[in-house]
Design a protein around this motif. Structure first.
Motif, PDB file in Angstrom:
ATOM      1  N   SER A  46       0.860  -1.208  -0.116  1.00 51.91           N
ATOM      2  CA  SER A  46       0.006   0.016  -0.249  1.00 51.91           C
ATOM      3  C   SER A  46       0.917   1.126  -0.089  1.00 51.91           C
ATOM      4  O   SER A  46       0.537   2.351  -0.588  1.00 51.91           O
ATOM      5  CB  SER A  46      -0.772  -0.062   1.345  1.00 51.91           C
ATOM      6  OG  SER A  46      -0.018  -0.088   2.563  1.00 51.91           O
ATOM      7  N   ASN A  47       2.002   1.148   0.660  1.00 52.45           N
ATOM      8  CA  ASN A  47       2.742   2.284   0.631  1.00 52.45           C
ATOM      9  C   ASN A  47       3.510   2.760  -0.546  1.00 52.45           C
ATOM     10  O   ASN A  47       3.616   3.717  -1.290  1.00 52.45           O
ATOM     11  CB  ASN A  47       3.786   2.137   1.804  1.00 52.45           C
ATOM     12  CG  ASN A  47       3.350   2.392   3.117  1.00 52.45           C
ATOM     13  OD1 ASN A  47       2.093   2.804   3.264  1.00 52.45           O
ATOM     14  ND2 ASN A  47       4.103   2.263   4.188  1.00 52.45           N
ATOM     15  N   ALA A  48       3.852   1.461  -1.410  1.00 48.42           N
ATOM     16  CA  ALA A  48       4.323   1.503  -2.681  1.00 48.42           C
ATOM     17  C   ALA A  48       3.139   2.203  -3.743  1.00 48.42           C
ATOM     18  O   ALA A  48       3.719   3.116  -4.632  1.00 48.42           O
ATOM     19  CB  ALA A  48       4.804   0.101  -3.401  1.00 48.42           C
ATOM     20  N   GLN A  49       2.096   1.845  -3.456  1.00 48.41           N
ATOM     21  CA  GLN A  49       0.840   2.344  -4.429  1.00 48.41           C
ATOM     22  C   GLN A  49       0.961   3.868  -4.211  1.00 48.41           C
ATOM     23  O   GLN A  49       0.364   4.652  -4.803  1.00 48.41           O
ATOM     24  CB  GLN A  49      -0.392   1.625  -3.885  1.00 48.41           C
ATOM     25  CG  GLN A  49      -0.408   0.087  -4.556  1.00 48.41           C
ATOM     26  CD  GLN A  49      -1.464  -0.581  -3.946  1.00 48.41           C
ATOM     27  OE1 GLN A  49      -2.127  -0.189  -3.229  1.00 48.41           O
ATOM     28  NE2 GLN A  49      -1.718  -1.924  -4.737  1.00 48.41           N
ATOM     29  N   ALA A  50       0.828   4.041  -2.630  1.00 49.07           N
ATOM     30  CA  ALA A  50       0.686   5.633  -2.323  1.00 49.07           C
ATOM     31  C   ALA A  50       1.947   6.501  -2.927  1.00 49.07           C
ATOM     32  O   ALA A  50       1.625   7.708  -3.404  1.00 49.07           O
ATOM     33  CB  ALA A  50       0.719   5.649  -0.607  1.00 49.07           C
ATOM     34  N   LYS A  68       3.708  10.564  -7.103  1.00 48.22           N
ATOM     35  CA  LYS A  68       4.701  10.932  -8.114  1.00 48.22           C
ATOM     36  C   LYS A  68       3.867  11.440  -9.266  1.00 48.22           C
ATOM     37  O   LYS A  68       4.310  12.038  -9.955  1.00 48.22           O
ATOM     38  CB  LYS A  68       5.216   9.474  -8.774  1.00 48.22           C
ATOM     39  CG  LYS A  68       6.512   9.115  -7.925  1.00 48.22           C
ATOM     40  CD  LYS A  68       7.114   7.914  -8.325  1.00 48.22           C
ATOM     41  CE  LYS A  68       8.621   8.058  -7.936  1.00 48.22           C
ATOM     42  NZ  LYS A  68       9.153   6.873  -8.901  1.00 48.22           N
ATOM     43  N   THR A  69       2.324  11.297  -9.267  1.00 41.07           N
ATOM     44  CA  THR A  69       1.668  11.922 -10.464  1.00 41.07           C
ATOM     45  C   THR A  69       1.157  13.400  -9.922  1.00 41.07           C
ATOM     46  O   THR A  69       1.135  14.390 -10.897  1.00 41.07           O
ATOM     47  CB  THR A  69       0.214  11.116 -10.574  1.00 41.07           C
ATOM     48  OG1 THR A  69      -0.626  11.159  -9.326  1.00 41.07           O
ATOM     49  CG2 THR A  69       0.556   9.629 -10.989  1.00 41.07           C
ATOM     50  N   ASP A 125      10.624  14.937  -3.782  1.00 33.07           N
ATOM     51  CA  ASP A 125       9.959  16.484  -3.803  1.00 33.07           C
ATOM     52  C   ASP A 125       9.010  16.341  -2.795  1.00 33.07           C
ATOM     53  O   ASP A 125       8.922  17.347  -2.227  1.00 33.07           O
ATOM     54  CB  ASP A 125       9.553  16.732  -5.306  1.00 33.07           C
ATOM     55  CG  ASP A 125      10.525  16.932  -6.204  1.00 33.07           C
ATOM     56  OD1 ASP A 125      11.773  16.883  -5.871  1.00 33.07           O
ATOM     57  OD2 ASP A 125      10.474  16.845  -7.358  1.00 33.07           O
ATOM     58  N   PHE A 126       7.987  15.266  -2.546  1.00 31.78           N
ATOM     59  CA  PHE A 126       7.153  15.644  -1.749  1.00 31.78           C
ATOM     60  C   PHE A 126       7.587  15.541  -0.198  1.00 31.78           C
ATOM     61  O   PHE A 126       7.255  16.294   0.442  1.00 31.78           O
ATOM     62  CB  PHE A 126       5.909  14.346  -1.798  1.00 31.78           C
ATOM     63  CG  PHE A 126       5.122  13.944  -0.793  1.00 31.78           C
ATOM     64  CD1 PHE A 126       4.224  15.020  -0.707  1.00 31.78           C
ATOM     65  CD2 PHE A 126       5.426  13.261   0.461  1.00 31.78           C
ATOM     66  CE1 PHE A 126       3.190  14.881   0.406  1.00 31.78           C
ATOM     67  CE2 PHE A 126       4.624  13.031   1.357  1.00 31.78           C
ATOM     68  CZ  PHE A 126       3.390  14.131   1.522  1.00 31.78           C
ATOM     69  N   LEU A 127       8.471  14.620   0.085  1.00 25.76           N
ATOM     70  CA  LEU A 127       9.098  14.589   1.462  1.00 25.76           C
ATOM     71  C   LEU A 127       9.950  15.837   1.701  1.00 25.76           C
ATOM     72  O   LEU A 127       9.687  16.252   2.748  1.00 25.76           O
ATOM     73  CB  LEU A 127       9.987  13.494   1.645  1.00 25.76           C
ATOM     74  CG  LEU A 127       9.140  12.100   1.695  1.00 25.76           C
ATOM     75  CD1 LEU A 127      10.168  10.888   1.564  1.00 25.76           C
ATOM     76  CD2 LEU A 127       8.351  11.888   2.877  1.00 25.76           C
ATOM     77  N   TRP A 128      10.926  16.078   0.789  1.00 29.18           N
ATOM     78  CA  TRP A 128      11.853  17.178   1.220  1.00 29.18           C
ATOM     79  C   TRP A 128      11.121  18.639   1.378  1.00 29.18           C
ATOM     80  O   TRP A 128      11.832  19.530   1.993  1.00 29.18           O
ATOM     81  CB  TRP A 128      12.974  17.234   0.260  1.00 29.18           C
ATOM     82  CG  TRP A 128      13.984  16.197   0.741  1.00 29.18           C
ATOM     83  CD1 TRP A 128      13.989  14.705   0.389  1.00 29.18           C
ATOM     84  CD2 TRP A 128      14.960  16.476   1.536  1.00 29.18           C
ATOM     85  NE1 TRP A 128      15.030  14.215   1.148  1.00 29.18           N
ATOM     86  CE2 TRP A 128      15.721  14.879   1.786  1.00 29.18           C
ATOM     87  CE3 TRP A 128      15.515  17.411   2.155  1.00 29.18           C
ATOM     88  CZ2 TRP A 128      16.800  14.882   2.636  1.00 29.18           C
ATOM     89  CZ3 TRP A 128      16.790  17.315   3.052  1.00 29.18           C
ATOM     90  CH2 TRP A 128      17.275  15.883   3.261  1.00 29.18           C
ATOM     91  N   GLN A 129       9.890  18.871   0.957  1.00 27.80           N
ATOM     92  CA  GLN A 129       9.383  20.138   1.004  1.00 27.80           C
ATOM     93  C   GLN A 129       9.047  20.359   2.256  1.00 27.80           C
ATOM     94  O   GLN A 129       8.925  21.480   2.690  1.00 27.80           O
ATOM     95  CB  GLN A 129       7.942  19.918   0.153  1.00 27.80           C
ATOM     96  CG  GLN A 129       6.952  19.306   0.667  1.00 27.80           C
ATOM     97  CD  GLN A 129       5.589  19.370  -0.053  1.00 27.80           C
ATOM     98  OE1 GLN A 129       5.455  20.261  -0.682  1.00 27.80           O
ATOM     99  NE2 GLN A 129       4.682  18.539   0.010  1.00 27.80           N
TER     100      GLN A 129
END
Length: 174
Positions: free
Chosen positions: A85-89, A94-95, A102-106
């Motif tokens: 489920s985390n891979a799917q998330a 990424k879309t 980019d998501f995390l480091w923001q």
């Protein structure tokens, strides 16, 4: 443990697959010691194809059960299903974002938070930032991402440097 501390822990990384690996391993640690997880790391890497995100997202219940029974990973079904489920998330993220990176480091404005603790007892188990990131990840369908796990993850991937100030691996000593 020493090699992990010296070469990986608190070292900034901006690689989606490695970030995903550490998120999975941190989730696997819930209720266990990090040394147990590190001892099983190679088995996880083999079972999950070096944490290939697309591969992990497509795993079936049957494949996850085969991994649980036939590999040297931690045998908790919920933790193994969380990898899928985390891979799917991550793929969904990424879309919306360029990458998991980019998501995390923001959350840290793209820069490592460098703490200057004098003693390990000063290092928190969670912070307001880890609570916020945890909450946001849960909203996006991530599992095993409570604020304590996420703080540990943020340390692991170098978003935070929590080496004590006298440690030769603290940012100020490199």
């Amino acid at each position: 443990m020493l090699a992990y501390h010296d070469k990986e822990w608190c070292v900034p990384t901006k690689n989606d697959q490695y970030l995903f690996e550490l998120l999975c391993l941190e989730g696997a640690q819930a209720g266990l010691s990090w040394s147990i997880v590190l001892a099983k790391r190679e088995a996880y890497q083999e079972a999950f194809k070096k944490f290939d995100i697309t591969y992990c997202a497509k795993l079936t219940d049957q494949q996850l059960e085969e991994i649980r029974v036939n590999s040297g990973v931690i045998k908790n079904s919920a933790k193994l299903k969380a990898i899928r489920s985390n891979a799917q998330a991550v793929l969904a993220l990424k879309t919306e974002y360029n990458s998991f990176v980019d998501f995390l480091w923001q959350y840290v404005d793209g820069k490592q938070i460098i703490n200057c603790w004098e003693d390990e007892s000063q290092v928190p188990a969670e912070t307001e930032l880890s609570k916020q990131l945890s909450k946001d990840l849960k909203k996006r369908g991530f599992k095993f991402v409570g604020p304590v796990i996420i703080y540990s993850f943020m340390q692991a991937v170098g978003m935070i440097d929590d080496h004590i100030i006298s440690c030769p691996f603290h940012t100020s000593n490199r």
